[in-house]
Design an enzyme around this catalytic site. Structure first.
Site, mmCIF file in Angstrom:
data_model
loop_
_atom_site.group_PDB
_atom_site.id
_atom_site.type_symbol
_atom_site.label_atom_id
_atom_site.label_comp_id
_atom_site.label_asym_id
_atom_site.label_seq_id
_atom_site.Cartn_x
_atom_site.Cartn_y
_atom_site.Cartn_z
ATOM 1 N N HIS A 1 -13.268 9.921 -5.513
ATOM 2 C CA HIS A 1 -13.697 8.525 -5.560
ATOM 3 C C HIS A 1 -13.598 7.972 -4.163
ATOM 4 C CE1 HIS A 1 -13.917 7.454 -9.801
ATOM 5 N NE2 HIS A 1 -12.559 7.998 -10.025
ATOM 6 N N GLU B 1 -18.778 3.300 -2.792
ATOM 7 C CA GLU B 1 -17.405 2.742 -3.283
ATOM 8 C C GLU B 1 -17.618 1.307 -3.097
ATOM 9 O OE1 GLU B 1 -15.588 4.698 -4.907
ATOM 10 O OE2 GLU B 1 -16.443 6.562 -4.093
ATOM 11 N N ASP C 1 -17.586 12.525 -2.961
ATOM 12 C CA ASP C 1 -18.240 12.619 -4.237
ATOM 13 C C ASP C 1 -19.711 13.035 -4.208
ATOM 14 O OD1 ASP C 1 -15.946 11.609 -5.307
ATOM 15 O OD2 ASP C 1 -16.801 9.573 -6.079
ATOM 16 N N ASP D 1 -23.461 8.239 -2.279
ATOM 17 C CA ASP D 1 -22.525 7.621 -3.426
ATOM 18 C C ASP D 1 -21.862 6.543 -2.611
ATOM 19 O OD1 ASP D 1 -20.614 8.218 -5.772
ATOM 20 O OD2 ASP D 1 -19.283 7.679 -4.247
#
Length: 597
Positions: A165, A26, A170, A24
């Protein structure tokens, strides 16, 4: 041959042995080309066990937008001392090496990783990718959750980690979602990575249950036959890799409804390995003709061919027939349907004033309307003698069997006449009909020399080296063999000829092969790189034949309304009006052409 399932391991890569890296990211925004990565989180799992985790903040070398900081909790101060992507990405790629990447909405995360790799000049390893969002859309219904967001799915599958997030959190939640989805598809018979990657709810349970039928099949070119429990052939197909092709019938890539029904009835798949793709094409055609499989469209349409016949009468006329007979008449075709055959008949009547009345020609007191229009000489009234009518018939016969140029000139005159009257739609219709006529005539003129040749031996370089060698007798594939790379092919040629099928001279009532088979062989002979080794017969096309007229008409028709080629063959590159010979030798007296090794 009865197919037996041994173990699921034989069908692909067992999911229990696959290493997944669930990742994952960001980022500073949603566009990989313009935005940067602020955090990478990943979890490595295999067989339900966590093998390791990877987490790092990344300095995006740009300010983080305020709304992104509010969403993720990642600020400029947090990433100020973090590594840049040119350091963080290689570390992640090393962690994920040899694994299957998994992400929720994988297009987003993988898109950013690929863009980052391109930006820093690092090659992208080409990981297999699995998207939990796509799987969830097929496995988790609306009754369970109103949407397929990661947070909603984490609740459905009871994940102890709440997505917030942050990349690693995540990723951990996505691991639990992945395991929950794998458990669900396991109950549907999905046990391998290949099956999971191609999983779709569109695949019926019967398709999944019968995927083992592909297991014993060879990875070789040839033909495959799906059969039911009573050994009836349901479907015949051909492929360069039988096993790979048959496997697709049990995945989402096969979306034809009739194939789902066929798979439901199938109990066994029988392979027929062929030495060359040409042999596979011919065997497929013959098997379809022999068994008439209910799920092959060709088995229903293959016998609808029509011919146009110039009758053998005192005053000949045109007739559409289903069979060629040895009655002294002239035929052109075959045509794919009665409609195209009728177009060819109408084209002849546009340029040649043949009689159009049917049945016996009886003396009448007055002529029909066609005579008044100048479209018929009215032999029925005695206005046209048998000798004068014979000249008209000769024009038609020439289009059928020899020089189509006079007919093309008559067509040009007719089109100019219609254009002068501003009847442009009628002119286009006449042109299109004439094209159907010359297509049928060209087919007859091209195929007839091949069916009359007792033997043709030809060769073409194979993809693996050596030669694909073919023996054709009276338009029928009689034998084929592949000589090894570096070997002298001539002993293989002689062995092939001695063991090839004996094919008797054909008659109209008893052709040596299906017309479609002869067409396949003709296309192969005319393909680039084919060499004629021996020719017993005379293989020519007439000067100014229908083929040359066809090549002139087809571009005009295609540009007008995109008409597809009638017999799907490739027009021969010979210039219009110029005779061509496929082989230089006639009979066996001359020395055959040599094929070098």
């Amino acid at each position: 041959m009865q197919a037996i399932q041994s173990t699921f391991d034989d069908l692909g890569t067992p999911l229990a042995g696959v290493t997944f890296v669930v990742v994952d990211l960001e980022t500073t925004g949603g566009t990989p080309a313009q935005c940067g990565i602020t955090e990478i989180g990943a979890v490595k799992v295999r067989g339900g066990e966590v093998l390791g985790e990877f987490q790092t903040l990344v300095d995006p070398a740009e300010p983080i937008p305020a709304f992104i900081s509010v969403l993720t909790g990642i600020t400029d101060a947090m990433v100020r001392d973090a590594p840049r992507i040119d350091s963080a990405l290689p570390a992640f790629l090393e962690f994920a090496a040899g694994s299957v990447l998994v992400a929720h909405n994988a297009g987003f995360d993988i898109g950013f990783l690929k863009a980052a790799a391109a930006r820093v000049g690092a090659p992208w390893p080409g990981f297999p990718v699995l998207d939990t969002l796509q799987l969830a859309r097929q496995l988790v219904v609306r009754d369970e959750t109103p949407n397929h967001r990661l947070s909603s799915l984490a609740q459905v599958f009871g994940s102890p980690t709440t997505p917030d997030h942050r990349a690693l959190h995540d990723a951990r939640a996505t691991v639990d979602v992945l395991h929950g989805l794998i458990a669900r598809v396991g109950g549907l018979g999905v046990h391998t990575l290949e099956e999971l990657s191609s999983y779709s709810s569109r695949v019926t349970p019967s398709q999944r249950r019968k995927r083992f039928l592909a297991d014993p099949l060879p990875s070789a070119p040839g033909v495959y036959l799906f059969k039911d429990g009573n050994d009836r052939v349901l479907y015949v197909g051909t492929s360069r890799d039988i096993r790979t092709r048959v496997r697709t019938y049990f995945t989402a890539s096969e979306q034809r409804s009739r194939m789902a029904e066929m798979v439901r009835l199938a109990q066994v798949v029988h392979p027929v390995v062929c030495q060359t793709p040409l042999e596979a094409q011919v065997r497929e055609l013959r098997l379809i003709d022999e068994h008439k499989p209910r799920f092959n469209r060709r088995s229903k349409d293959g016998r609808k061919a029509m011919w146009v016949k110039l009758t053998q009468e005192r005053f000949p006329r045109l007739s559409i027939v289903k069979q060629v007979r040895d009655d002294g008449a002239h035929y052109i075709g075959p045509f794919r349907s009665r409609a195209t055959a009728q177009s060819a008949v109408d084209a002849v009547h546009e340029v040649v004033p043949l009689r159009q009345c049917t049945g016996r020609l009886a003396r009448r007191g007055s002529a029909c309307a066609l005579a008044d229009m100048g479209r018929c000489g009215a032999p029925c009234t005695g206005a046209q003698s048998e000798g004068d009518y014979a000249l008209v018939v000769a024009e038609c016969r020439e289009i059928f069997t020899g020089n189509a140029r006079p007919g093309a000139e008559l067509l040009r005159s007719r089109l100019e006449e219609l254009a002068s009257q501003e009847r442009f739609e009628d002119a286009a219709r006449v042109r299109d009909r004439f094209l159907q006529l010359v297509r049928g005539a060209a087919r007859a003129q091209r195929l007839t020399p091949l069916t009359r040749s007792p033997e043709i031996v030809a060769a073409r370089r194979s993809d693996l080296g050596g030669w694909e060698l073919v023996t054709i007798r009276h338009g029928r594939l009689a034998g084929t063999v592949v000589s090894p790379r570096g070997a002298d092919p001539m002993p293989y040629v002689e062995s092939m000829r001695l063991t090839a099928e004996v094919v008797a001279s054909p008659t109209p009532e008893r052709p040596s092969a299906l017309t479609e088979e002869t067409e396949i062989l003709l296309r192969w002979l005319e393909s680039p790189g084919v060499r004629i080794v021996e020719l017993d017969g005379l293989w020519t096309c007439p000067v100014g034949g229908a083929g040359s007229v066809r090549r002139e008409l087809e571009p005009a028709v295609a540009s007008a309304h995109e008409v597809a080629g009638f017999d799907d063959d490739v027009p021969h590159p010979a210039r219009p009006g110029r005779p061509r010979r496929a082989g230089a030798a006639t009979g066996r007296g001359g020395a055959p052409a040599r094929v070098s090794s």
